[in-house]
Scaffold this motif. Structure first.
Motif, mmCIF file in Angstrom:
data_model
loop_
_atom_site.group_PDB
_atom_site.id
_atom_site.type_symbol
_atom_site.label_atom_id
_atom_site.label_comp_id
_atom_site.label_asym_id
_atom_site.label_seq_id
_atom_site.Cartn_x
_atom_site.Cartn_y
_atom_site.Cartn_z
ATOM 1 N N UNK A 35 0.618 -0.925 -0.223
ATOM 2 C CA UNK A 35 -0.185 -0.043 0.145
ATOM 3 C C UNK A 35 0.619 1.355 -0.035
ATOM 4 N N UNK A 37 0.949 4.933 1.513
ATOM 5 C CA UNK A 37 -0.072 6.309 1.941
ATOM 6 C C UNK A 37 0.486 7.526 1.874
ATOM 7 N N UNK A 43 -4.794 6.024 1.477
ATOM 8 C CA UNK A 43 -3.897 4.385 1.764
ATOM 9 C C UNK A 43 -4.494 3.985 0.643
ATOM 10 N N UNK A 45 -4.118 0.652 -2.651
ATOM 11 C CA UNK A 45 -3.590 -0.356 -2.526
ATOM 12 C C UNK A 45 -2.881 -0.265 -4.087
ATOM 13 N N UNK A 56 -3.447 -9.179 -7.783
ATOM 14 C CA UNK A 56 -4.423 -8.256 -7.568
ATOM 15 C C UNK A 56 -3.401 -7.032 -8.331
ATOM 16 N N UNK A 57 -4.113 -5.715 -8.454
ATOM 17 C CA UNK A 57 -3.059 -4.717 -8.627
ATOM 18 C C UNK A 57 -3.762 -4.006 -8.791
ATOM 19 N N UNK A 58 -3.928 -2.087 -8.075
ATOM 20 C CA UNK A 58 -4.696 -1.470 -8.341
ATOM 21 C C UNK A 58 -4.196 -0.495 -9.436
ATOM 22 N N UNK A 88 4.133 6.973 2.497
ATOM 23 C CA UNK A 88 4.772 5.494 2.943
ATOM 24 C C UNK A 88 4.471 4.622 2.921
ATOM 25 N N UNK A 90 3.303 0.362 2.484
ATOM 26 C CA UNK A 90 3.207 -0.415 3.763
ATOM 27 C C UNK A 90 3.011 -2.100 2.823
ATOM 28 N N UNK A 98 -7.323 -15.419 0.517
ATOM 29 C CA UNK A 98 -7.859 -14.709 0.278
ATOM 30 C C UNK A 98 -8.162 -12.665 1.475
ATOM 31 N N UNK A 99 -7.425 -11.390 0.386
ATOM 32 C CA UNK A 99 -6.901 -10.770 1.013
ATOM 33 C C UNK A 99 -8.416 -9.956 1.682
ATOM 34 N N UNK A 100 -9.115 -9.885 1.122
ATOM 35 C CA UNK A 100 -10.145 -8.973 1.143
ATOM 36 C C UNK A 100 -10.595 -9.240 2.188
ATOM 37 N N UNK A 101 -10.904 -10.222 2.620
ATOM 38 C CA UNK A 101 -11.636 -11.470 3.760
ATOM 39 C C UNK A 101 -10.349 -11.643 5.201
ATOM 40 N N UNK A 104 -5.744 -8.513 8.058
ATOM 41 C CA UNK A 104 -3.944 -8.757 7.126
ATOM 42 C C UNK A 104 -2.526 -7.375 8.583
ATOM 43 N N UNK B 32 -15.819 -9.080 3.205
ATOM 44 C CA UNK B 32 -16.052 -8.596 4.814
ATOM 45 C C UNK B 32 -15.733 -7.276 4.849
ATOM 46 N N UNK B 36 -9.563 -1.432 10.864
ATOM 47 C CA UNK B 36 -8.074 -1.116 11.403
ATOM 48 C C UNK B 36 -7.463 0.626 12.031
ATOM 49 N N UNK B 49 -13.459 -7.326 12.166
ATOM 50 C CA UNK B 49 -13.689 -8.024 10.807
ATOM 51 C C UNK B 49 -15.391 -8.896 11.018
ATOM 52 N N UNK B 96 -13.578 -8.249 -6.450
ATOM 53 C CA UNK B 96 -13.628 -8.649 -4.949
ATOM 54 C C UNK B 96 -12.362 -8.417 -4.465
ATOM 55 N N UNK B 98 -9.878 -5.985 -5.599
ATOM 56 C CA UNK B 98 -8.940 -4.624 -5.584
ATOM 57 C C UNK B 98 -9.945 -3.543 -3.931
ATOM 58 N N UNK B 99 -8.613 -3.300 -2.971
ATOM 59 C CA UNK B 99 -9.071 -3.174 -2.213
ATOM 60 C C UNK B 99 -8.816 -1.283 -1.936
ATOM 61 N N UNK B 101 -9.750 1.670 1.424
ATOM 62 C CA UNK B 101 -9.736 1.972 2.387
ATOM 63 C C UNK B 101 -10.329 3.325 1.966
#
Lengths: 115, 111
Positions: A35, A37, A43, A45, A56-58, A88, A90, A98-101, A104, B32, B36, B49, B96, B98-99, B101
């Motif tokens: 990430x 920041x 922040x 991704x 995955x790529x932002x 910064x 991170x 599955x990073x979204x669930x 981290x 989910x 943080x 979570x 689901x 592409x995250x 914040x």
């Protein structure tokens, strides 16, 4: 268990240079995410790796790249640095697939300053 | 492009309950919602979570309505050490992964 470690903690570069940042995840974690920041954008991704594959790529330009090694350690590289890359950076590792669930676990970050 | 939005800042007195809301209109079906906490010069730290309804752990509660388009982090009886920035994190779109914040809420606890 040791936490996520990032090296270096601080870095100063000049425009046009390139930089490589390193991240060692928690032992046993196979997913690593990066990430950026900044005060203006918050922040954001960058990308996520799992078992040496970028999953995955932002929304960042191609100057930002990364890789993951067989021991799950990860590096990210930024080429042709711009002033706006000061941030910064991170790294976070997670135990699942599955990073979204997943929860981290973040490292302390690398503070990059581009002059 | 999905966005998550949160109040920029909140102030609270010690001992009070604090509720911080995050809006996430395009949350994916299988995602989910994670919250943080971040202190200066540190990486974010997991708080809680959930997927739907209510989740409670030893430090916070998370309320998620049926439509899941928002979530509320509840911190009971805050102390000075709870002064930090709080972020919600959700996935975006059908992929689901592409995250995004939230913009972060700076909570200041006043003695």
């Amino acid at each position: 268990k040791a936490g996520v470690t990032q090296t270096p903690r601080y870095l100063i570069k000049t425009r046009g240079q390139q930089v490589t940042l390193s991240c060692s995840p928690i032992s046993g974690h196979r997913s690593v995410s990066w990430y950026q920041q900044t005060p203006g954008q918050g922040l954001q991704f960058l990308f996520e790796y799992f078992s040496e594959t970028q999953r995955n790529k932002g929304n960042f330009p191609g100057r930002f790249s990364g890789r993951q090694f067989s021991n799950s350690r990860s590096e990210m590289n930024v080429s042709t640095l711009e002033l706006g890359d000061s941030a910064l950076y991170l790294c976070a590792s997670s135990p699942g697939t599955i990073v979204s669930t997943d929860t981290q676990y973040f490292g302390p970050g690398t503070r990059l300053t581009v002059l | 492009l999905a966005k998550t939005t949160q109040p920029i800042s909140m102030d609270s007195y010690e001992g009070q309950e604090v509720n911080i809301t995050c809006s996430h209109n395009n949350i994916a079906t299988n995602d989910y919602i994670t919250w943080y906490q971040q202190f200066p010069s540190q990486g974010p730290r997991f708080i809680i979570q959930g997927y739907k309804t209510k989740v409670t752990n030893e430090v916070a509660s998370l309320f998620i309505p049926a439509d899941r388009k928002s979530s509320t982090l509840s911190l009971p009886r805050v102390s000075l050490s709870d002064t930090a920035v709080y972020y919600c994190l959700v996935g975006e779109g059908t992929g689901a992964n592409n995250l995004f914040f939230g913009t972060g809420t700076r909570l200041t606890v006043i003695p």
